[in-house]
Motif scaffolding. Sequence first.
Motif, PDB file in Angstrom:
ATOM      1  N   GLN A  94       3.953   1.507  -1.121  1.00  0.00           N
ATOM      2  CA  GLN A  94       4.624   1.608  -2.414  1.00  0.00           C
ATOM      3  C   GLN A  94       3.686   2.195  -3.469  1.00  0.00           C
ATOM      4  N   ALA A  95       2.423   1.732  -3.459  1.00  0.00           N
ATOM      5  CA  ALA A  95       1.437   2.269  -4.407  1.00  0.00           C
ATOM      6  C   ALA A  95       1.190   3.754  -4.139  1.00  0.00           C
ATOM      7  N   MET A  96       1.088   4.117  -2.846  1.00  0.00           N
ATOM      8  CA  MET A  96       0.877   5.516  -2.493  1.00  0.00           C
ATOM      9  C   MET A  96       2.075   6.362  -2.912  1.00  0.00           C
ATOM     10  N   ARG A  97       3.285   5.838  -2.692  1.00  0.00           N
ATOM     11  CA  ARG A  97       4.495   6.583  -3.040  1.00  0.00           C
ATOM     12  C   ARG A  97       4.577   6.829  -4.542  1.00  0.00           C
ATOM     13  N   LYS A  98       4.247   5.800  -5.327  1.00  0.00           N
ATOM     14  CA  LYS A  98       4.268   5.963  -6.783  1.00  0.00           C
ATOM     15  C   LYS A  98       3.222   6.978  -7.239  1.00  0.00           C
ATOM     16  N   GLN A  99       2.036   6.910  -6.607  1.00  0.00           N
ATOM     17  CA  GLN A  99       0.964   7.821  -7.002  1.00  0.00           C
ATOM     18  C   GLN A  99       1.343   9.265  -6.673  1.00  0.00           C
ATOM     19  N   ILE A 100       1.874   9.484  -5.452  1.00  0.00           N
ATOM     20  CA  ILE A 100       2.260  10.832  -5.059  1.00  0.00           C
ATOM     21  C   ILE A 100       3.423  11.328  -5.912  1.00  0.00           C
ATOM     22  N   GLN A 101       4.364  10.431  -6.208  1.00  0.00           N
ATOM     23  CA  GLN A 101       5.483  10.814  -7.068  1.00  0.00           C
ATOM     24  C   GLN A 101       4.979  11.236  -8.448  1.00  0.00           C
ATOM     25  N   SER A 102       3.994  10.484  -8.944  1.00  0.00           N
ATOM     26  CA  SER A 102       3.399  10.829 -10.237  1.00  0.00           C
ATOM     27  C   SER A 102       2.679  12.174 -10.174  1.00  0.00           C
ATOM     28  N   LEU A 103       1.952  12.397  -9.054  1.00  0.00           N
ATOM     29  CA  LEU A 103       1.242  13.674  -8.897  1.00  0.00           C
ATOM     30  C   LEU A 103       2.215  14.841  -8.794  1.00  0.00           C
ATOM     31  N   GLU A 140       3.506  15.486 -12.208  1.00  0.00           N
ATOM     32  CA  GLU A 140       2.493  16.182 -12.997  1.00  0.00           C
ATOM     33  C   GLU A 140       2.375  17.644 -12.569  1.00  0.00           C
ATOM     34  N   GLN A 152       0.829  -1.209   0.000  1.00  0.00           N
ATOM     35  CA  GLN A 152       0.000   0.000   0.000  1.00  0.00           C
ATOM     36  C   GLN A 152       0.863   1.258   0.000  1.00  0.00           C
TER      37      GLN A 152
END
Length: 505
Positions: A226-235, A238, A224
């Motif tokens: 790791q998924a959050m970290r990738k999402q925030i990194q993507s945000l 962006e 969870q």
Amino acid sequence: MSLRIKFLTLLVGIPSLCLGLFLYFAISTFVNDKKISLLENQVNLLNSANLFFLNADGAENLKESVEKLKKQEGFESFVVVTTTGKIWPDQNGDLSSIFGTDAYQKLLGQTSSEGSFEVKDKQNKGVLFTFLRVNLKGIDPLIFVMTSPVSLADRASLLFLLKALSAFIALICVAVLSSIVFSNRLTKNIKLLSVAMVDFGQGNFQSQLPDDSSDDEVATMVRQFQAMRKQIQSLIFEKEEKTKIETEMNLAGNLQKSFFPEPYFKSSAVEFSGFFQPANHAGGDWWYYFLSEGKFVFLIGDVTGHGLNSAMLTGVARSAMSLISSAFVSPMDVLQKLNKVIYDTAQGKLMMTCVVGSLDISSGELTLANASHEVPFVIPATDKTLSKKDYTFLISDPGPRLGQRLDATYKEISFKIEEKSALVFYSDGLVDTQNPQGEPFSERSLYKLIGKDHKSQNSSQEILEKMRRFILDYKSTAELVDDLSFFVVKYNRSEVSVENPDKKI
């Protein structure tokens, strides 16, 4: 306190406490059971002695039998006393001389035929007493007594305690080692996850994460996170890209402002006031003016769409106008030259509507050429509230949009402008402006707004400010649907004086 210490305390401390309580009660129970066992053994021995003495005939025989019995194993503490506590058969001493007063009084106080009790002897040591009242033939009633020191039970308890403690220590060692191994495996992953979270808070997104291949709760948390970290990194990426684009758009918007001349100009004969606000950072609307040989030339254009591409095309038009204004011929010539430049640049993908006017300062003659742009109109020099029929609309033959085709041609038309009259030029973004309810402003509202309580002495600035305030109040919090641009030219022929006719602005 670290999680590992807490975990070890939990795994070792609680079981150790439970095991310690268990040992305490086990040892207490063992001691009591050992005492009961000793007492039961003494009772059995006394009963055996009773059976042995049943065949004794007379005191002499009984005395010999007692001496023989005391020499046998287990009967070392065997004592025979009378009902008054005297040692039998000598009766030259009593039970108190051997075991003390407590034992003497407690034995004589027993009313049952047999029994057991625990007392302190003369050395204040615990003694287990077992007694049996017997009636032998030809002899007064006697009491058989067997004793055992409580220390026998204590020694057995101590041995049991040592064995139990050995087992307890062994179990604790096993528990500690197992806890250390298990806690290392568990807390290692938690520690790695904790470090990764701290690094994440400091902006480091590359910290090592523990293995997430298992199905336990820690692995679930890792997946969870790791998924959050990738999402925030993507945000964040962006957002950075969006910020970069916005910065570039702001730069483009600031650059586009340089395409416009000053929003206010006044000479002895003409007065100009202009306004521009893009729908985004940069827009496709553009207006311009200059003086050339006694003529005041002005134009307004609107590139299809709005945004950066449209703004770039206005830059192309502005560059072209630098050359065109230096050798001005006529409004028709301006449109034809701009058409060629825009067509060569955009190849028909972007086009521009445009209207060009040339006002002869001395005569008030206005020459106009239109490339499919909104029709401008004249505000008469009168003091009253105006209706649509009071305006003069500068309708001309609308030629094709600039950049639509290379061979486009345009026509001119002339109008006579009276002194104190004002000209209004605008793009479609003005009448298309919507309020928060989505209702467009409309041309009818524009004519009504300008005509309300009109005064001939109103300057171009006053007319433009009246329009600007109202349209922005009408828009309120709504977004612009298109670029907003318009300007007002006020003609003051009676104030004409000799000035430099070749002045370029």
